[in-house]
Design a protein around this motif. Structure first.
Motif, PDB file in Angstrom:
ATOM      1  N   LYS A 296       6.577  73.773  20.397  1.00  0.00           N
ATOM      2  CA  LYS A 296       5.533  74.557  21.072  1.00  0.00           C
ATOM      3  C   LYS A 296       5.581  74.315  22.581  1.00  0.00           C
ATOM      4  N   ILE A 297       5.748  73.062  22.969  1.00  0.00           N
ATOM      5  CA  ILE A 297       5.798  72.719  24.391  1.00  0.00           C
ATOM      6  C   ILE A 297       6.984  73.390  25.063  1.00  0.00           C
ATOM      7  N   ALA A 298       8.120  73.397  24.365  1.00  0.00           N
ATOM      8  CA  ALA A 298       9.319  74.019  24.940  1.00  0.00           C
ATOM      9  C   ALA A 298       9.064  75.485  25.248  1.00  0.00           C
ATOM     10  N   GLY A 299       8.373  76.171  24.334  1.00  0.00           N
ATOM     11  CA  GLY A 299       8.074  77.579  24.557  1.00  0.00           C
ATOM     12  C   GLY A 299       7.114  77.778  25.718  1.00  0.00           C
ATOM     13  N   LYS A 300       6.141  76.883  25.859  1.00  0.00           N
ATOM     14  CA  LYS A 300       5.177  76.998  26.946  1.00  0.00           C
ATOM     15  C   LYS A 300       5.802  76.670  28.298  1.00  0.00           C
ATOM     16  N   LEU A 301       6.677  75.668  28.327  1.00  0.00           N
ATOM     17  CA  LEU A 301       7.309  75.291  29.593  1.00  0.00           C
ATOM     18  C   LEU A 301       8.144  76.434  30.157  1.00  0.00           C
TER      19      LEU A 301
ATOM     20  N   LEU B  94      11.955  67.410  31.400  1.00  0.00           N
ATOM     21  CA  LEU B  94      10.752  67.113  30.644  1.00  0.00           C
ATOM     22  C   LEU B  94      11.011  67.073  29.140  1.00  0.00           C
ATOM     23  N   MET B  95      11.771  68.035  28.651  1.00  0.00           N
ATOM     24  CA  MET B  95      12.063  68.068  27.221  1.00  0.00           C
ATOM     25  C   MET B  95      12.901  66.874  26.805  1.00  0.00           C
ATOM     26  N   SER B  96      13.837  66.472  27.668  1.00  0.00           N
ATOM     27  CA  SER B  96      14.650  65.299  27.372  1.00  0.00           C
ATOM     28  C   SER B  96      13.783  64.040  27.282  1.00  0.00           C
TER      29      SER B  96
ATOM     30  N   LEU C 187       7.413  79.366  30.255  1.00  0.00           N
ATOM     31  CA  LEU C 187       6.524  80.304  30.929  1.00  0.00           C
ATOM     32  C   LEU C 187       5.826  79.692  32.140  1.00  0.00           C
ATOM     33  N   ALA C 188       6.017  78.396  32.351  1.00  0.00           N
ATOM     34  CA  ALA C 188       5.242  77.697  33.372  1.00  0.00           C
ATOM     35  C   ALA C 188       5.818  77.838  34.773  1.00  0.00           C
ATOM     36  N   GLY C 189       7.038  78.368  34.892  1.00  0.00           N
ATOM     37  CA  GLY C 189       7.609  78.592  36.209  1.00  0.00           C
ATOM     38  C   GLY C 189       8.047  77.348  36.943  1.00  0.00           C
ATOM     39  N   ILE C 190       8.450  76.297  36.214  1.00  0.00           N
ATOM     40  CA  ILE C 190       8.832  75.052  36.882  1.00  0.00           C
ATOM     41  C   ILE C 190      10.328  74.969  37.159  1.00  0.00           C
ATOM     42  N   GLY C 191      11.104  75.887  36.621  1.00  0.00           N
ATOM     43  CA  GLY C 191      12.545  75.860  36.828  1.00  0.00           C
ATOM     44  C   GLY C 191      13.263  75.224  35.650  1.00  0.00           C
ATOM     45  N   SER C 192      14.494  75.660  35.410  1.00  0.00           N
ATOM     46  CA  SER C 192      15.231  75.208  34.226  1.00  0.00           C
ATOM     47  C   SER C 192      15.561  73.724  34.275  1.00  0.00           C
ATOM     48  N   ASP C 193      15.886  73.194  35.461  1.00  0.00           N
ATOM     49  CA  ASP C 193      16.241  71.777  35.562  1.00  0.00           C
ATOM     50  C   ASP C 193      15.051  70.884  35.236  1.00  0.00           C
ATOM     51  N   ALA C 194      13.881  71.214  35.791  1.00  0.00           N
ATOM     52  CA  ALA C 194      12.684  70.428  35.512  1.00  0.00           C
ATOM     53  C   ALA C 194      12.296  70.554  34.043  1.00  0.00           C
ATOM     54  N   GLU C 195      12.475  71.752  33.502  1.00  0.00           N
ATOM     55  CA  GLU C 195      12.165  71.985  32.090  1.00  0.00           C
ATOM     56  C   GLU C 195      13.047  71.124  31.187  1.00  0.00           C
ATOM     57  N   LYS C 196      14.343  71.090  31.487  1.00  0.00           N
ATOM     58  CA  LYS C 196      15.273  70.280  30.698  1.00  0.00           C
ATOM     59  C   LYS C 196      14.937  68.797  30.804  1.00  0.00           C
TER      60      LYS C 196
END
Length: 255
Positions: A144-149, A162-164, A151-160
């Motif tokens: 669920k968090i991955a799907g929300k991130l 956080l998920m890591s 949409l959050a507009g933080i950028g792919s690198d920051a998203e990766k």
């Protein structure tokens, strides 16, 4: 590569992602963003911690930025501890004025021996570890968090990143080793305590364990508790829509 300081600001709910404005300064804009994209009106911490009612840092924090807030609160707690004040005095004084730590102290970001960006990432990791302390982020929640991130507009690198971090098992040895000075140890604990209100045994146990591993005296921890608690105000209940019952969008941190 993403900007660690911006990510820390987002985690503390300093600004509406995708804009240069705070939620308080741009209430009308936030409301419209909530209608168009509910997640855009919320801070990243709302994604990681949920959107239940809790407490959040007062308005001054949005002007200082995450590093200054954490360093300033840690420095204030340390000064109160060194000056022999009782934690109860801090609590009785009410919400403190949030100020950045003095530039000539080891609490200032420029004094970080490992570099400001590296220590900022350590603080982000500390916040994520605290968010996972009660075990509510399981496999389903991470999806669920991955799907929300996204949409959050933080950028792919920051998203990766956080998920890591969310998927990485807790490693207190590595986390604690990321704080190289006594001031950084106190800041790491302060960041963790800012992330959660220890209202479960798991969260309280995690903070106690962290304080012990960092070698923080009990009296100093008590001052951090009092200083952080005084700096927070009740946050409104925020439903899944990202808009509280009052109709005004907020960061929705579960603090």
């Amino acid at each position: 590569m993403f900007d660690p300081r911006k990510l820390l600001d987002d985690l503390l709910g300093s600004q509406i992602p995708g804009t240069g404005s705070t939620v308080r300064d741009k209430g009308g804009q936030a409301m419209q963003m909530a209608k168009d994209n509910p997640l855009a009106a919320g801070a990243l911490a709302a994604v990681l911690l949920g959107t239940g009612a809790g407490r959040q840092v007062t308005g001054t924090a949005v002007k200082l930025g995450g590093l200054a807030v954490i360093g300033g609160l840690a420095y204030k707690a340390y000064q109160n501890y060194k000056n022999g004040k009782a934690p109860a005095e801090t609590a009785a004084a009410g919400s403190p004025e949030l100020l950045p730590p003095p530039a000539d102290t080891s609490f200032h970001p420029s004094q970080a021996p490992q570099g400001e960006d590296e220590f900022t990432l350590t603080l982000v990791r500390a916040m994520i570890s605290a968010a996972k302390a009660d075990g509510h982020i399981d496999d389903d929640e991470r999806q669920k968090i991955a799907g929300k991130l996204s949409l959050a507009g933080i950028g792919s690198d920051a998203e990766k990143f956080l998920m890591s971090e969310l998927e990485t098992p807790l490693d207190l040895d590595t986390l604690v080793a990321g704080a190289q000075t006594d001031a950084q140890k106190l800041e790491l604990y302060t960041a963790s305590r800012l992330t959660i209100d220890p209202d479960t045994r798991a969260e309280r146990g995690y903070l106690d364990l962290l304080a012990g591993r960092l070698g923080l005296p009990d009296a100093l921890v008590d001052h951090v508790e009092a200083t952080v608690s005084a700096a927070k105000v009740p946050a409104p209940e925020v439903p899944e829509s990202g808009v509280p019952a009052s109709g005004k969008a907020t960061a929705g941190l579960r603090w």
